[in-house]
Motif scaffolding. Sequence first.
Motif, PDB file in Angstrom:
ATOM      1  N   SER A  56       0.785  -1.212   0.014  1.00  0.00           N
ATOM      2  CA  SER A  56      -0.087   0.014  -0.057  1.00  0.00           C
ATOM      3  C   SER A  56       0.913   1.255   0.202  1.00  0.00           C
ATOM      4  O   SER A  56       0.371   2.359  -0.625  1.00  0.00           O
ATOM      5  CB  SER A  56      -0.904   0.093   1.049  1.00  0.00           C
ATOM      6  OG  SER A  56      -0.358  -0.108   2.242  1.00  0.00           O
ATOM      7  N   LEU A  57       1.949   1.505   0.504  1.00  0.00           N
ATOM      8  CA  LEU A  57       3.001   2.442   0.420  1.00  0.00           C
ATOM      9  C   LEU A  57       3.451   2.691  -0.810  1.00  0.00           C
ATOM     10  O   LEU A  57       3.519   3.585  -1.400  1.00  0.00           O
ATOM     11  CB  LEU A  57       4.164   2.262   1.520  1.00  0.00           C
ATOM     12  CG  LEU A  57       3.598   2.153   3.080  1.00  0.00           C
ATOM     13  CD1 LEU A  57       4.943   1.695   3.906  1.00  0.00           C
ATOM     14  CD2 LEU A  57       2.820   3.224   3.715  1.00  0.00           C
ATOM     15  N   GLN A  58       3.702   1.471  -1.550  1.00  0.00           N
ATOM     16  CA  GLN A  58       4.265   1.823  -2.907  1.00  0.00           C
ATOM     17  C   GLN A  58       3.102   2.498  -3.836  1.00  0.00           C
ATOM     18  O   GLN A  58       3.308   3.358  -4.643  1.00  0.00           O
ATOM     19  CB  GLN A  58       4.675   0.240  -3.366  1.00  0.00           C
ATOM     20  CG  GLN A  58       6.021   0.063  -2.707  1.00  0.00           C
ATOM     21  CD  GLN A  58       6.515  -1.441  -3.342  1.00  0.00           C
ATOM     22  OE1 GLN A  58       5.490  -2.307  -3.358  1.00  0.00           O
ATOM     23  NE2 GLN A  58       7.620  -1.495  -3.726  1.00  0.00           N
ATOM     24  N   ALA A  59       1.753   1.892  -3.436  1.00  0.00           N
ATOM     25  CA  ALA A  59       0.617   2.110  -4.295  1.00  0.00           C
ATOM     26  C   ALA A  59       0.481   3.920  -3.983  1.00  0.00           C
ATOM     27  O   ALA A  59      -0.012   4.621  -5.029  1.00  0.00           O
ATOM     28  CB  ALA A  59      -0.435   1.439  -3.966  1.00  0.00           C
ATOM     29  N   ILE A  60       0.857   4.333  -2.580  1.00  0.00           N
ATOM     30  CA  ILE A  60       0.407   5.962  -2.651  1.00  0.00           C
ATOM     31  C   ILE A  60       1.702   6.694  -3.177  1.00  0.00           C
ATOM     32  O   ILE A  60       1.212   7.555  -3.883  1.00  0.00           O
ATOM     33  CB  ILE A  60       0.655   5.860  -0.995  1.00  0.00           C
ATOM     34  CG1 ILE A  60      -0.373   5.268  -0.294  1.00  0.00           C
ATOM     35  CG2 ILE A  60       0.695   7.417  -0.508  1.00  0.00           C
ATOM     36  CD1 ILE A  60      -0.378   5.283   1.316  1.00  0.00           C
ATOM     37  N   LEU A  61       2.780   5.965  -3.137  1.00  0.00           N
ATOM     38  CA  LEU A  61       3.960   6.793  -3.709  1.00  0.00           C
ATOM     39  C   LEU A  61       4.062   6.556  -5.159  1.00  0.00           C
ATOM     40  O   LEU A  61       4.809   7.286  -5.998  1.00  0.00           O
ATOM     41  CB  LEU A  61       5.157   6.577  -2.936  1.00  0.00           C
ATOM     42  CG  LEU A  61       5.141   6.988  -1.564  1.00  0.00           C
ATOM     43  CD1 LEU A  61       6.343   6.497  -1.003  1.00  0.00           C
ATOM     44  CD2 LEU A  61       4.814   8.312  -1.230  1.00  0.00           C
TER      45      LEU A  61
END
Length: 187
Positions: A56-61
């Motif tokens: 999810s952090l990669q999806a945000i950034l």
Amino acid sequence: MPAGIHSGQTVKVSGKGEAGLRGDTCGDLVVSVEIKPSERFERQGDDLYCTVKVDSLQAILGTSVTIDGVMADEKVKVDVPAGCQFGQQVVVERRGMPRMGMIARGNLVAVVQVETPTDLTKKQLLAIGAIEAERGLGDAADAAETAGEELHDKAEKLKDELEEEVSEHFSRDKWRAPKNPFKGKKK
């Protein structure tokens, strides 16, 4: 088999069929093709669909993921955009199936699966909680504050225990110089 052939199509192999009558030339062999399903790709026409997993952090950034393509030794870079949602499709042009008898290829369509990381440290969780609190996401602000208070209380308790242990360890009674065993003895 030509690259890009579809199930149900046929391939003709000249001269490899049944022997001709009375020494006549052999007929043609006609092979009906059925394509075995792939474990990695789903084919729709000349387009290939696959899944790409990001946390999810990669999806945000936003991030880039490199996957194996359909051609031998092919690597395909999939650029996942910032703010990507679960199930969003990212198209990589001309990286799908070859079109039979042509140089052109279909597209590769990567369907993004967003996964929540489960290995975050307490510090990272607090940072995420602080972001949620700043955005005013309801109970998340209370949760971040409660987590911060709990962490502060644990730190204070650990500090008190450490100070107590140090003071006991260095107390005067324990650190008196030992009596000299030779004092008062004659030679």
